[in-house]
Design a protein around this motif. Structure first.
Motif, PDB file in Angstrom:
ATOM      1  N   ALA A 264     -20.404 -11.413  54.481  1.00  0.00           N
ATOM      2  CA  ALA A 264     -19.877 -10.653  53.348  1.00  0.00           C
ATOM      3  C   ALA A 264     -18.467 -11.102  53.025  1.00  0.00           C
ATOM      4  N   PRO A 267     -15.711 -11.641  45.912  1.00  0.00           N
ATOM      5  CA  PRO A 267     -16.122 -12.712  44.994  1.00  0.00           C
ATOM      6  C   PRO A 267     -15.205 -13.931  45.033  1.00  0.00           C
ATOM      7  N   ARG A 270     -16.323 -16.384  47.645  1.00  0.00           N
ATOM      8  CA  ARG A 270     -17.713 -16.842  47.617  1.00  0.00           C
ATOM      9  C   ARG A 270     -17.773 -18.376  47.799  1.00  0.00           C
ATOM     10  N   ASP A 296     -20.394 -14.686  50.870  1.00  0.00           N
ATOM     11  CA  ASP A 296     -21.455 -14.504  49.864  1.00  0.00           C
ATOM     12  C   ASP A 296     -20.970 -13.758  48.611  1.00  0.00           C
ATOM     13  N   SER A 298     -20.249 -10.567  48.251  1.00  0.00           N
ATOM     14  CA  SER A 298     -20.888  -9.262  48.066  1.00  0.00           C
ATOM     15  C   SER A 298     -19.907  -8.098  48.114  1.00  0.00           C
TER      16      SER A 298
END
Length: 302
Positions: A264, A267, A270, A296, A298
């Motif tokens: 996790a 953004p 990412r 990721d 999230s």
């Protein structure tokens, strides 16, 4: 009366001729043949030429580094001059180069011995002979022996040690280093050790020898044992903070495999590597897997 005058005149002519033949000093002048030539004339031929011309010949031996023994080097009087028939022509005849004493090169390295003999004016050649007492490549003796006088330029044979009689190199592959060294020593070899990584031979065991097992080598010569340090190790590249694609390329280029573990992240993170295992700088076997943690996106932005 006429007959009487003729007889008196003939007698006077004979007396005058006799006086002329003795008043010139005896033997006639003769041109001296030149026997100092190039290529040189040898003494046998020179003597024949001069004696055929009516001269006597005397010989003075001369040391010469350039003219072969027996060659005429000088003559007195010189060729082309005149001398009385029966005069003595003195010839300087080469007896070859001056003698030099053969240096003692026993125990020297072959190259050093050859250089020393050449510096002394000799022409060395070499042969090899087995010897348990003289190390391989060192001089056992010379022929003629050291200390003898020989003409400069003459040949000197340098007999070089090839070591002791040849014996086969034992097979010590995959044996522990100490045991292998002991076995080679029992076979009368000197032992040197080198190291090399191996995926198939355990660390500390012998991979191979140089010369190889079964090869004939002189007693006392050196056999190199190549000892395994174990499988080759690779330093893991540090990819934390890199984009996933960049990290994967770096790890693959190092010969390692990549495993991606999503984690996790916000953004903004990412696709970026936030961690890796093993860590950068670690030493691992080729083909080992490096796991990277990749954001990721999230999580909400703070």
């Amino acid at each position: 009366v006429v007959v009487l005058l003729a007889l008196v005149g003939g007698a006077a002519f004979l007396v005058t001729r006799e006086l002329d033949s003795t008043s010139g000093g005896g033997a006639a002048d003769v041109e001296v043949p030149n026997v100092v030539t190039e290529p040189p004339t040898d003494i046998t031929e020179a003597r024949r030429i001069l004696e055929d011309a009516g001269f006597e010949v005397s010989v003075d031996p001369i040391v010469s580094d350039s003219a072969p023994a027996g060659a005429v080097v000088t003559q007195t009087p010189a060729g082309g001059t005149t001398a009385k028939e029966g005069d003595d022509i003195r010839l300087g005849v080469s007896r070859g180069p001056a003698d030099a004493r053969i240096p003692d090169v026993t125990g020297s390295e072959q190259s050093d011995a050859i250089a020393e003999l050449e510096a002394a004016g000799f022409s060395p050649t070499t042969s090899t002979e087995s010897s348990r007492d003289i190390a391989v490549g060192r001089v056992i003796r010379t022929d003629p022996p050291k200390g003898e006088l020989r003409p400069r330029g003459s040949n000197v044979l340098v007999v070089v040690s090839g070591g002791g009689p040849t014996v086969p190199v034992p097979d010590v592959a995959d044996q522990p280093e100490a045991a292998a060294a002991n076995r080679l020593g029992q076979a009368l070899f000197q032992v040197r050790t080198a190291e090399e990584a191996s995926d198939s031979v355990s660390a500390g065991n012998v991979i191979r020898t140089e010369p190889g097992a079964g090869a004939e080598a002189p007693e006392g010569s050196t056999v190199t044992m190549v000892v395994s340090t174990g499988a080759a190790r690779i330093s893991v590249p540090d990819v934390v903070g890199n984009a996933q694609s960049t990290a994967e390329q770096a790890i693959s280029a190092a010969g390692l495999s990549v495993s991606v573990q999503p984690v996790a992240s916000t953004p903004a993170a990412r696709g970026l590597v936030s961690g890796q295992s093993p860590g950068g700088g670690s030493s691992v076997s080729p083909g080992s897997t490096v796991t990277i943690q990749v954001g990721d996106g999230s999580l909400p932005e703070p």
